[in-house]
Write an enzyme that holds these catalytic residues in place. Structure first.
Site, short mmCIF file in Angstrom:
data_model
loop_
_atom_site.label_atom_id
_atom_site.label_comp_id
_atom_site.label_asym_id
_atom_site.label_seq_id
_atom_site.Cartn_x
_atom_site.Cartn_y
_atom_site.Cartn_z
N GLU A 26 0.84 -1.21 0.00
CA GLU A 26 0.00 0.00 0.00
C GLU A 26 0.87 1.25 0.00
O GLU A 26 1.85 1.32 0.74
CB GLU A 26 -0.91 -0.01 1.24
CG GLU A 26 -2.23 0.66 1.02
CD GLU A 26 -3.07 -0.07 -0.01
OE1 GLU A 26 -3.10 0.41 -1.16
OE2 GLU A 26 -3.67 -1.10 0.31
N THR A 28 2.78 2.07 -2.29
CA THR A 28 4.07 1.75 -2.92
C THR A 28 4.05 2.06 -4.41
O THR A 28 5.09 2.24 -5.02
CB THR A 28 4.42 0.26 -2.74
OG1 THR A 28 3.29 -0.53 -3.14
CG2 THR A 28 4.77 -0.06 -1.30
N ASP A 29 2.85 2.13 -5.02
CA ASP A 29 2.83 2.20 -6.49
C ASP A 29 3.38 3.52 -7.03
O ASP A 29 3.99 3.54 -8.08
CB ASP A 29 1.47 1.84 -7.09
CG ASP A 29 0.37 2.84 -6.80
OD1 ASP A 29 0.53 3.66 -5.87
OD2 ASP A 29 -0.66 2.81 -7.50
N SER A 60 -25.48 5.25 -17.38
CA SER A 60 -25.12 4.43 -16.23
C SER A 60 -26.39 4.00 -15.49
O SER A 60 -27.14 4.85 -15.02
CB SER A 60 -24.21 5.20 -15.27
OG SER A 60 -24.20 4.54 -14.00
N SER A 116 -14.00 0.87 -8.74
CA SER A 116 -15.05 0.90 -9.76
C SER A 116 -14.61 1.73 -10.95
O SER A 116 -15.03 1.48 -12.09
CB SER A 116 -16.34 1.48 -9.17
OG SER A 116 -16.20 2.85 -8.87
N ASP A 161 -4.49 -0.16 -10.21
CA ASP A 161 -5.91 -0.48 -10.34
C ASP A 161 -6.24 -1.02 -11.72
O ASP A 161 -6.96 -2.00 -11.87
CB ASP A 161 -6.77 0.78 -10.09
CG ASP A 161 -6.62 1.29 -8.67
OD1 ASP A 161 -5.97 0.62 -7.86
OD2 ASP A 161 -7.15 2.38 -8.40
N TYR A 210 -3.20 12.09 0.63
CA TYR A 210 -2.51 11.35 -0.42
C TYR A 210 -1.47 12.23 -1.10
O TYR A 210 -0.31 11.84 -1.26
CB TYR A 210 -3.55 10.87 -1.43
CG TYR A 210 -3.03 10.09 -2.61
CD1 TYR A 210 -2.80 8.71 -2.50
CD2 TYR A 210 -2.81 10.71 -3.83
CE1 TYR A 210 -2.35 7.99 -3.59
CE2 TYR A 210 -2.35 9.98 -4.92
CZ TYR A 210 -2.12 8.62 -4.81
OH TYR A 210 -1.67 7.91 -5.89
#
Ligand code: ADP
Ligand code: MG
Length: 352
Positions: A26, A28-29, A60, A116, A161, A210
């Site tokens: 987590e 780390t990307d 949608s 999603s 993702d 973040y």
């Protein structure tokens, strides 16, 4: 409303892509590091057909929202930006995309950290590949999907993702080196399966937290004279950094090492310990947990049949993932949820 009711024609093709949960690795990307996600059973499905006019039309079912997009318009807002971004990127690659109707339906919880958004992008690109017979492999799809999210939805995301949605399945773990995109599809630890529970706490501070963590990591890498924290393998190497950069870097270096150990075919008990250590590091060194996530993780860790648990996703709210004994997922999830909600929270089970 189905495709026919929304667009007045029948769809030509259908394609799907799953959501994902990250088991280990987590934050780390964006440090060029290692991640270990798996696909979840929930997926997003798109149906596509050719539009009868000059516009793209996107619908949608989850949002019950229809958006009409003229090819020449700027990026539309809301969910359409993800779909339109995929179309635009394919065009930038030299493909000709005629006006299309796109019908989206999904069982992936939206905005809960199970991606999603990537499922929507990957399903859309798969649908367009099929409708127009485009030559695109799964890695190219993931890369286009990531670019769509960054440039059209305006989200500074890594590649995890989209790679997970495009390449992972629910029976395996996908080890990914986010720098080289080298990857391995690996079996779960023997006799183990996955539970995911949403804490019910919205990820309100997630965006600012973040961005701050990303900046801390870049600064730490700069001070250590490396391209990214991925290039540090020894935890002692970060000791010279000023706080809080030392703590931030310590998390990233140890988290990368945990992923590299986990892919060596460790026992479920050891894998669980690595997850527990990951949570402690996210809480104490990276400081992205909140009391609700700590409570939920502790309740999971205390429960018989649970090998390990940790927050998953960026933190500040969102979901927790646990590795549990095969066959016990449902009972464990129900039991923990009841206790968790009994202490004043409103969690829900996402995967069991
Ligand atoms: P996550 O990817 O963790 O679920 P994000 O905030 O990254 O959360 O993505 C959620 C956004 O993706 C939604 O606000 C919406 O714009 C878009 N989206 C995802 N799935 C759908 C869907 N089935 N229908 C419409 N929009 C969707
Ligand atoms: Mg997302």
């Amino acid at each position: 409303m189905n495709f026919q009711q929304v667009f007045g024609t029948e769809p030509e093709v259908e394609a799907s892509a799953p959501g994902r949960v990250n088991l280990l690795g987590e934050h780390t990307d964006y440090n060029d590091g290692f991640v270990l996600p798996t696909a979840i059973p929930q997926k997003t499905t798109v149906q596509l057909g050719f539009s009868k006019d000059e516009q793209h039309h996107f619908y949608s079912a989850e949002l019950d929202e229809k958006v009409d997009v003229l090819e020449s318009t700027h990026t539309p807002s809301s969910f359409a930006s993800y779909v339109f971004g995929c179309i635009r990127l394919l065009e930038q690659e030299g493909n000709t995309i005629p006006p299309v109707n796109v019908y989206v339906t999904s069982s992936v919880p939206i905005g809960s950290g199970l991606s999603s958004s990537a499922a929507l992008e990957v399903a859309t690109l798969r649908g367009l590949r099929s409708l127009l017979s485009l030559t695109l492999d799964d890695v190219q799809i993931a890369q286009l999907a990531q670019q769509a999210e960054i440039h059209y939805a305006g989200v500074q995301c890594g590649i995890m993702d989209q790679m997970a949605s495009s390449l992972a399945d629910t029976d395996s773990m996908l080890f990914l080196d986010t720098r080289t995109l080298e990857r391995q599809v690996l079996p779960f630890p023997k006799g183990a399966e996955v539970v995911v529970i949403d804490s019910g706490v919205p990820r309100t501070l997630a965006a600012s937290g973040y961005n701050q963590r990303r900046a801390d990591c870049e600064e730490a890498a700069r001070l250590l004279g490396v391209k990214a924290l991925r290039d540090i393998t020894e935890p002692q190497a970060v000791e010279s950094l000023p706080e809080p950069l030392r703590r931030r870097a310590l998390h990233v270096v140890t988290e990368d090492n945990r992923v590299l150990e986990a892919i060596q075919g460790v026992s479920p008990e050891r894998f669980g310990e690595l997850m527990n250590a990951s949570h402690a590091s996210l809480r104490d060194a990276y400081e992205v947990s909140v009391p609700a996530l700590d409570t939920l993780v502790r309740m999971l860790q205390e429960t018989r049949g649970v090998f390990g648990a940790r927050l998953t996703g960026a933190g500040f709210g969102g979901a927790c993932v646990a590795l549990v004994e095969v066959g016990k997922a449902e009972a464990i999830a129900q039991n923990v949820l009841q206790r968790y909600n009994g202490s004043g929270y409103t969690g829900r089970i996402l995967v069991q």
